[in-house]
Design a protein around this motif. Structure first.
Motif, short mmCIF file in Angstrom:
data_model
loop_
_atom_site.label_atom_id
_atom_site.label_comp_id
_atom_site.label_asym_id
_atom_site.label_seq_id
_atom_site.Cartn_x
_atom_site.Cartn_y
_atom_site.Cartn_z
N THR A 55 -37.50 -36.07 -11.78
CA THR A 55 -36.20 -36.47 -11.23
C THR A 55 -35.29 -36.91 -12.36
O THR A 55 -35.71 -37.64 -13.26
N ARG A 56 -34.03 -36.45 -12.30
CA ARG A 56 -33.09 -36.79 -13.37
C ARG A 56 -31.69 -36.93 -12.80
O ARG A 56 -31.25 -36.12 -11.99
N ILE A 57 -30.98 -37.98 -13.22
CA ILE A 57 -29.56 -38.17 -12.92
C ILE A 57 -28.78 -37.81 -14.18
O ILE A 57 -29.07 -38.32 -15.26
N VAL A 174 -28.66 -47.29 -12.98
CA VAL A 174 -28.94 -46.53 -11.76
C VAL A 174 -30.25 -45.79 -11.95
O VAL A 174 -30.46 -45.10 -12.95
N ASN A 175 -31.15 -45.94 -10.98
CA ASN A 175 -32.41 -45.20 -10.93
C ASN A 175 -32.51 -44.48 -9.60
O ASN A 175 -31.98 -44.94 -8.59
N GLU A 191 -39.61 -40.25 -9.68
CA GLU A 191 -38.81 -41.36 -10.19
C GLU A 191 -38.02 -40.88 -11.40
O GLU A 191 -38.54 -40.18 -12.27
N SER A 192 -36.74 -41.27 -11.45
CA SER A 192 -35.89 -40.84 -12.56
C SER A 192 -35.90 -41.88 -13.67
O SER A 192 -36.39 -43.00 -13.50
N GLY A 193 -35.29 -41.51 -14.79
CA GLY A 193 -35.02 -42.47 -15.83
C GLY A 193 -33.75 -43.25 -15.51
O GLY A 193 -33.16 -43.12 -14.44
N ASP A 194 -33.32 -44.07 -16.47
CA ASP A 194 -32.14 -44.90 -16.27
C ASP A 194 -30.86 -44.09 -16.53
O ASP A 194 -30.79 -43.30 -17.47
N TYR A 195 -29.87 -44.33 -15.67
CA TYR A 195 -28.52 -43.82 -15.91
C TYR A 195 -27.63 -45.05 -16.05
O TYR A 195 -27.48 -45.83 -15.10
N LEU A 196 -27.05 -45.23 -17.23
CA LEU A 196 -26.25 -46.41 -17.51
C LEU A 196 -24.77 -46.11 -17.27
O LEU A 196 -24.26 -45.08 -17.71
N LEU A 197 -24.10 -47.02 -16.61
CA LEU A 197 -22.67 -46.86 -16.39
C LEU A 197 -21.99 -48.22 -16.45
O LEU A 197 -22.63 -49.27 -16.34
N THR A 198 -20.69 -48.18 -16.62
CA THR A 198 -19.88 -49.40 -16.70
C THR A 198 -18.82 -49.37 -15.62
O THR A 198 -18.11 -48.36 -15.45
#
Length: 301
Positions: A55-57, A174-175, A191-198
């Protein structure tokens, strides 16, 4: 199947239970309820252990201004096994740095190609101040029963996200956890890795420049530069009335006769002008009716 170590231990029990519930809402018992759907076949077992679905975002921006429009991302579900995996429900987990983000401030939707529509995702808080949302939708025609990922294939799910205007600036991780719904139970299958956003501050509103009420207006485009427009003449019939003609003949001097003829000519011009404006007015009325119809017609996501 031996699942890989999870980094979302705090929400695992919450998300599995939420994704397995039918239809993801706790309801009072109903007499003579129909039997639940039979469990979907288990997803395949990947070589070397781990989850059946990678899984990937990806594909989205890093910044989301509060109150801005939806911005699209992609969620990839890759079946690494030799068996299909159906009844798949991703679970989105948002963890913000300041622990200030509230569920009602998150607006998130996913696209279901089967029903050709966007489904909103409702979020719930956890005890650890995380926000959890399950990909679900209404039952029945046009509803959502989960994704199906063929063996060895990747399903890319379009998703879109924004935050309400009152959301404070923050950093969010975001996961995506993935659960396969199996009747009244569920299996953790990805399960995906982390997607960082601001989350950024809301964009300032465009300044409005007030117009002074006594500001003189320039002459209209039909008025030649340097000339004052002629004041409107009184309305006259389209044809020269006999009494007007007689008055013109009896007027003393050529100047009075010219003014009478001009008066009659002005009446003909006014009538012609009114005839020219009639189709324009009718077109504006039709346009207004069309706009009202568009505004009132049902809108479908």
């Amino acid at each position: 199947m031996a699942p890989a170590p999870l980094r979302l231990h705090a929400v695992r029990a919450v998300t599995v239970a939420a994704a397995a519930a039918a239809p993801f809402v706790i309801a009072a018992p109903v007499p003579a309820a129909p039997a639940p759907d039979p469990p979907a076949p288990a997803c395949g077992t990947p070589d070397g252990g781990g989850f059946p679905l990678d899984t990937r975002i990806h594909g989205g921006p890093a910044g989301f201004p509060a109150g801005g429009p939806f911005q699209e991302l992609k969620l990839d579900l890759t079946n690494t096994t030799d068996a299909p995996c159906s009844g798949v429900h991703p679970v989105l987990v948002l963890t913000d740095r300041d622990r200030a983000l509230r569920p009602e401030q998150i607006r998130f939707e996913f696209y279901d190609a089967g029903s050709a529509r966007w489904h909103p995702v409702a979020f719930e808080p956890t005890e650890d101040a995380e926000n959890v949302g399950v990909f679900t939708g209404p039952d029945g025609p046009g509803g959502f029963g989960g994704f199906s990922v063929p063996a060895g294939r990747t399903l890319t799910v379009p998703v879109r996200l924004t935050f309400e205007v009152e959301t404070a600036p923050d950093e969010v991780v975001v996961n995506a956890a993935v659960v396969q719904r199996r009747g009244e139970d569920g299996d953790w299958v990805g399960e995906s890795g982390d997607y960082l956003l601001t989350v950024g501050p809301a964009a300032p509103a465009a300044p409005v420049t007030p117009t002074a009420p006594d500001t003189p207006r320039p002459p209209g485009p039909s008025a030649p530069p340097g000339k004052e427009p002629r004041p409107p003449a009184p309305t006259a019939p389209a044809t020269v009335r006999p009494d007007v003609a007689e008055a013109a003949e009896a007027a003393e001097g050529a100047e009075d006769a010219e003014e009478a003829r001009e008066l009659a000519s002005t009446g003909r011009e006014s009538e012609a002008h009114a005839r020219a404006l009639a189709p324009v007015a009718a077109g504006l009325l039709l346009l207004g009716a069309a706009l009202v119809w568009v505004a009132r017609r049902p809108r479908h996501r």
